[in-house]
Design an enzyme around this catalytic site. Structure first.
Site, PDB file in Angstrom:
ATOM      1  CG  ASP A  33       0.259  -2.821  -5.171  1.00  0.00           C
ATOM      2  OD1 ASP A  33      -0.234  -2.989  -6.302  1.00  0.00           O
ATOM      3  OD2 ASP A  33      -0.437  -2.660  -4.154  1.00  0.00           O
ATOM      4  NE  ARG A  86      -3.360  -5.467  -1.683  1.00  0.00           N
ATOM      5  CZ  ARG A  86      -2.259  -5.576  -0.948  1.00  0.00           C
ATOM      6  NH1 ARG A  86      -2.022  -6.675  -0.261  1.00  0.00           N
ATOM      7  NH2 ARG A  86      -1.397  -4.576  -0.895  1.00  0.00           N
ATOM      8  CG  ASP A  87      -9.481  -4.702  -3.127  1.00  0.00           C
ATOM      9  OD1 ASP A  87      -8.368  -4.963  -2.615  1.00  0.00           O
ATOM     10  OD2 ASP A  87     -10.473  -4.388  -2.454  1.00  0.00           O
ATOM     11  CD  GLU A  88      -3.216  -1.651  -2.676  1.00  0.00           C
ATOM     12  OE1 GLU A  88      -3.616  -2.491  -1.863  1.00  0.00           O
ATOM     13  OE2 GLU A  88      -2.635  -0.605  -2.332  1.00  0.00           O
ATOM     14  CG  ASP A 129       5.513  -0.961  -3.751  1.00  0.00           C
ATOM     15  OD1 ASP A 129       5.293   0.100  -3.136  1.00  0.00           O
ATOM     16  OD2 ASP A 129       4.920  -2.015  -3.495  1.00  0.00           O
ATOM     17  CD1 TRP A 151       4.860   4.682  -2.044  1.00  0.00           C
ATOM     18  CD2 TRP A 151       6.235   4.793  -0.286  1.00  0.00           C
ATOM     19  NE1 TRP A 151       4.757   3.495  -1.349  1.00  0.00           N
ATOM     20  CE2 TRP A 151       5.587   3.537  -0.265  1.00  0.00           C
ATOM     21  CE3 TRP A 151       7.144   5.060   0.716  1.00  0.00           C
ATOM     22  CZ2 TRP A 151       5.830   2.579   0.705  1.00  0.00           C
ATOM     23  CZ3 TRP A 151       7.390   4.104   1.695  1.00  0.00           C
ATOM     24  CH2 TRP A 151       6.736   2.895   1.684  1.00  0.00           C
ATOM     25  CD  GLU A 181       1.342  -6.407   0.963  1.00  0.00           C
ATOM     26  OE1 GLU A 181       0.480  -7.304   0.876  1.00  0.00           O
ATOM     27  OE2 GLU A 181       1.072  -5.198   0.859  1.00  0.00           O
ATOM     28  CG  HIS A 204       3.661  -6.770  -2.535  1.00  0.00           C
ATOM     29  ND1 HIS A 204       2.312  -6.847  -2.765  1.00  0.00           N
ATOM     30  CD2 HIS A 204       3.907  -5.500  -2.118  1.00  0.00           C
ATOM     31  CE1 HIS A 204       1.773  -5.667  -2.481  1.00  0.00           C
ATOM     32  NE2 HIS A 204       2.733  -4.836  -2.096  1.00  0.00           N
TER      33      HIS A 204
HETATM   34  C1  BGC Z   1       0.733  -1.471  -1.325  1.00  0.00           C
HETATM   35  C2  BGC Z   1       2.192  -1.219  -1.125  1.00  0.00           C
HETATM   36  C3  BGC Z   1       2.363   0.255  -1.084  1.00  0.00           C
HETATM   37  C4  BGC Z   1       1.664   0.690   0.156  1.00  0.00           C
HETATM   38  C5  BGC Z   1       1.858   2.105   0.551  1.00  0.00           C
HETATM   39  C6  BGC Z   1       0.029  -0.982  -0.113  1.00  0.00           C
HETATM   40  O1  BGC Z   1      -1.311  -1.233  -0.091  1.00  0.00           O
HETATM   41  O2  BGC Z   1       0.452  -2.779  -1.615  1.00  0.00           O
HETATM   42  O3  BGC Z   1       3.058  -1.983  -1.783  1.00  0.00           O
HETATM   43  O4  BGC Z   1       3.637   0.741  -1.231  1.00  0.00           O
HETATM   44  O5  BGC Z   1       0.310   0.357   0.151  1.00  0.00           O
HETATM   45  O6  BGC Z   1       1.871   2.143   1.858  1.00  0.00           O
END
Ligand code: BGC
Length: 882
Positions: free
Chosen positions: A477, A481-483, A490, A545, A748, A769
């Site tokens: 995504d 960041r911490d993800e 996406d 998703w 984003e 994003h």
């Molecule tokens: C991500 C998104 C993802 C979403 C789901 C986010 O934190 O960055 O791109 O699809 O969460 O809701």
């Protein structure tokens, strides 16, 4: 080809050069989408090539031979025009064996052409045989996100016999780097990548023949936390991360000239540095790397011990590396370096990107620590903006050693950044001391677009940077960041655009494999893949998703002709839809928890409407998939389900006048999935147009799910001019607004930054994003009119829709059968359209006007259908009357 006028402003990856400019026949020979792969373990690999200088193919023949040995397969002459996805059907392939292959075709007149000239081979790896000569080898027990990377060593003496070939096969639960005789092996980074480690990990195969030397040799392997032990396993999970200790496995296969073989495998003969006191003190994907350069190999070998490593085991399958490697794609110099109060430096690379810095310090300045923080934006006072990184420390800490000149680039870290803040730099930081190294999965570029509107060109460029930045072994995504997770929504919305822009079948095939391995017991595809959470607790089937489980394989079938991916996963697709259909006690509408039309601004669409629309749409898609692979009975079932869910949609969400919900996204989903009775279609279209044009003065209100549908649905329902107007308006919210604010990637949120409000919601505000970049599929499919086919562009449609806002536009797409281009330009009252149709294909043409003279040779018009044979064309037309 009509590319002369194209002057693309981005060159992220150059097109592979045509190796044989004068050769007529098959070129670009690929096996399982890869060029000359090592460690290729598909028992029935698929071959592909494309033709140059042969307008049509009547028959084809492929020969595969063991290198220097017997023929393993001669397909004989097969009378058809296919050049993609040709499945091997010869003798069973043998492990650790190199095969060479070539292809020959007969042209349309039946003349036999020359054999392909390109070097084409593949080499098998284990091919399902066990890793018999090695053991999994572990360092410190217990998973931990922050253990210092561990160093393992194996010294060995080569016998006198000459080494003909040496291959290193390696993998890890963690990430690793190998050095053989002080040289880093391979040019990939962050191997072995991220797969569903509950089930499998990929191994890499390297040709290390040239790195060996007679006598004493040394192999060092550094093992870091990576995705297996990183903090990425602790978010979006209920704490059940991967369960194994960090470990690695490798086998060095030495093939001697006299025909003998020796294997040096991981296990107790490897030694581990104890304590772990190497120069990398810490490496965590979110937090960054700490490095102490004075801890040289010479130093730690003197002060610490190498003790026998621990052999262990892991119930994880080791599979071949069917994806594409992550590499350093570019090195970019800074555009500015400025000193700030307090002695810190701000470095600007002029481009938001994914990668890491490389710098050279002039010393010696032993013990001095340089701290490099990464950010995508600056605060209004010129300081680094890091609030959107959330808990990610995203910092490099480098402590200098004793050398007069030291160059450093983190080994196991990556960051998303445009700016750096550097403190502790000894002396003055000059531009030439530092660079940004762009990291991405290395995929050849296949799509270019350019038009008369510079802002749109920059938007396209930003889409490309969004793609590059988020293709890092998996489609993520965001990179900062911490993800940094493989969010399925996406990917679902973006994969059509991505597969126009880059050659991505291997990349997505790997991801789809893991998505299916991660499928929950109840049939739900998770919201992220790889999914470090095995239970379905926090990943229920999420509309838009989880549907990536159908949409992405279908896209690979359309773009690359990949039937196998549909066949392999069809039953799991059905199980997923059954899971959604069975939720809510089997009652319709569908009521599942999901993310809705994520990040829409002020026009939420109800979750049941979205989920029901998607379920109907996915059953329609399942029916097409079933037909494509010959499972016609299941196609019939899927159609019945689609009709049942569509009827429920009508009952629950429509009334006499249209939809019961007035959002743009509700209308878009209903129209896109053909859910409405015919009498309501004009009403819903009119309501959509009214909302965009009148209620919102030409603005969108859609989120992740509605946005990609806006332009295609408007164009399909006769509002192509409104689609252009919406695309080209520059005020907030809209695609071009961030471009006017200097964006160099996709944001984003529509309001990630606004002039009025400043930075958007801190908790989730990425400036890199790719999801909204999905708009670029419309540039190819509608502006240039290069349609998505179902057979890898063997037969396709060209139907540009110029609208009235642009003066000219052009796109080139390097399809599997060859480059397709479409370029139009207004010349006074006419439209000039230049296009090209690659060899061995045909194009159905929808002319964007009335030609001003008879159609050129090569184009025929019969019963209202216009067809073009391979060639370059230029047609002048009167645009349609408005
Ligand atoms: C991500 C998104 C993802 C979403 C789901 C986010 O934190 O960055 O791109 O699809 O969460 O809701």
């Amino acid at each position: 080809m009509v590319t002369a006028a194209l002057s693309p402003t981005i060159h992220l990856v150059e097109q592979p050069p045509m190796s044989h400019p004068h050769f007529h026949g098959p070129v670009q020979l690929r096996v399982e989408y890869l060029q000359n792969p090592l460690g290729m373990d598909e028992p029935r690999p698929r071959f592909s090539y494309r033709l140059v200088g042969v307008p049509s193919q009547r028959a084809r023949r492929i020969q595969v031979r063991e290198a220097g040995g017997a023929l393993a397969w001669d397909s004989g002459w097969i009378e058809d025009a296919l050049s993609q996805q040709i499945e091997y059907d010869g003798d069973a392939l043998r492990p650790f064996t190199r095969y060479e292959w070539r292809v020959q075709v007969k042209d349309g007149a039946g003349r036999i052409g020359a054999w392909s000239e390109e070097e084409a081979w593949f080499e098998t790896g284990f091919l399902g045989t066990p890793w018999a000569d090695s053991a999994w080898t572990a360092g410190t027990p217990g998973p931990s996100a922050s253990f210092p990377p561990q160093i393992f060593r194996r010294r060995f003496t080569l016998p006198r016999r000459k080494v003909r070939a040496a291959r290193l096969y390696a993998t890890a639960l963690g990430v690793y780097q190998v050095e053989l005789n002080d040289q880093v092996v391979g040019d990939d980074v962050l191997a072995p990548g991220w797969t569903d480690y509950f089930h499998r990990v990929q191994y890499q195969a390297y040709d290390v023949t040239a790195l060996l030397k007679p006598g004493e040799n040394s192999l060092y392997l550094t093992l870091a936390a990576g995705w297996h032990h990183g903090r990425n396993t602790q978010i979006w999970t209920v704490g059940t991360a991967y369960r194994h200790d960090a470990m690695f496995r490798c086998e060095l296969h030495l093939h001697f000239a006299d025909g003998t073989r020796q294997v040096i495998g991981s296990g107790p003969d490897f030694n581990r540095l104890e304590p772990a006191c190497g120069p990398i003190r810490k490496s965590e994907l979110y937090d960054g790397e700490a490095y102490e350069a004075w801890r040289t190999r010479k130093w730690y070998e003197a002060v610490a011990h190498f003790t026998p490593a621990r052999a262990t085991d892991a119930d994880v399958a080791i599979t071949w590396n069917s994806g594409a490697p992550v590499r350093r794609l570019q090195t970019r110099p800074p555009v500015a370096v400025a000193r700030r109060p307090g002695g810190v430096w701000i470095v600007d690379f002029g481009q938001n990107l994914t990668g890491r810095e490389r710098f050279t310090v002039h010393g010696p300045c032993r013990g001095a620590t340089i701290v490099v923080r990464h950010g995508e934006m600056l605060n209004p006072d010129g300081s680094l903006y890091t609030a959107n990184l959330r808990s990610a420390d995203a910092t490099t800490r480098y402590t200098c050693g004793d050398d007069a000149e030291e160059t450093y680039e983190p080994v196991f870290a990556f960051y998303g950044f445009r700016y750096l803040e550097i403190s502790g730099w000894p002396g003055r930081l000059r531009k030439r001391d530092i660079a940004a190294v762009v990291l991405s999965t290395d995929l050849p570029r296949t799509g270019l677009f350019q038009c008369s509107e510079p802002l749109l060109n920059r938007l396209f460029e930003n889409t490309g940077w969004g793609l590059r930045s988020n293709f890092l072994d998996i489609p993520t995504d965001c990179p900062q960041r911490d993800e940094r997770l493989g969010w399925t929504g996406d990917t679902q919305v973006f994969c059509n655009t991505a597969t126009f822009c880059v050659h991505a079948p291997a990349f997505y095939t790997k991801w789809v494999t893991d998505l299916n391995l991660c499928q929950k017991d109840n049939g739900a595809y998770p919201a992220v893949s790889p999914c470090p959470e095995p239970s379905s607790a926090i990943h229920p089937p999420a509309a838009g998703w989880s549907d990536a489980g159908l949409v992405v394989p279908w896209n690979l079938y359309c773009k690359y002709g990949d039937r196998r991916i549909l066949e392999r996963h069809f039953d799991q697709m059905r199980a997923y839809l059954a899971c959604v259909r069975g939720s809510n006690g089997g009652r319709l509408p569908v009521e599942t928890a999901h993310y809705g039309d994520w990040l829409n601004l002020d026009a939420p669409t109800s979750k049941p409407l979205i989920a029901t629309a998607y379920l109907a749409g996915m059953y329609q898609l399942l029916a097409r998939i079933a037909d494509a692979i010959g499972r016609h009975a299941e196609a019939g079932d899927a159609r019945r389900h689609a009709a049942e869910v569509r009827d429920a949609f009508r009952k629950c969400f429509t009334d006499r006048d249209g939809l019961t919900e007035a959002t743009q996204t509700a209308a878009l989903l209903a129209l896109h999935f053909d859910l409405l009775p015919a009498r309501l279609v004009p009403k819903v279209v009119a309501a959509l147009v009214h909302d965009i044009r009148d209620n919102r003065s030409l603005h969108l209100s859609t989120g992740f799910l509605g946005t990609p549908l806006l332009l295609p649905v408007l164009a399909r329902h006769g509002h192509v001019d409104l689609a252009y107007d919406l695309l080209l308006q520059t005020t907030y919210p809209g695609w071009l607004y961030p471009v006017t604010q200097g964006a160099t990637t996709m944001w984003e949120r529509w309001n990630s930054f606004t002039l009025d409000g400043g930075f958007g919601d801190l908790h989730m505000n990425s400036f890199n994003h790719y999801a909204y970049g999905a708009v670029a599929e419309w540039f190819f499919e509608t502006i240039a009119g290069i349609s998505a086919p179902v057979d890898a562009y063997h037969h396709f449609t060209l139907a540009p829709q110029p609208g009235r806002r642009l003066e000219h536009a052009q796109a080139v797409f390097l399809s599997p059968y060859g480059p397709i281009s479409s370029a139009w330009r207004r010349v006074k009252d006419r439209l000039q359209w230049d296009f090209s149709v690659p060899d061995n294909t045909t194009a159905a043409i929808v002319l964007p006007g009335t030609p001003d003279r008879p159609l050129p040779k090569g184009i025929t018009s019969r019963n209202g259908t216009v067809t073009a044979t391979p060639g370059d064309y230029s047609i002048t037309l009167f645009p349609p009357e408005k």
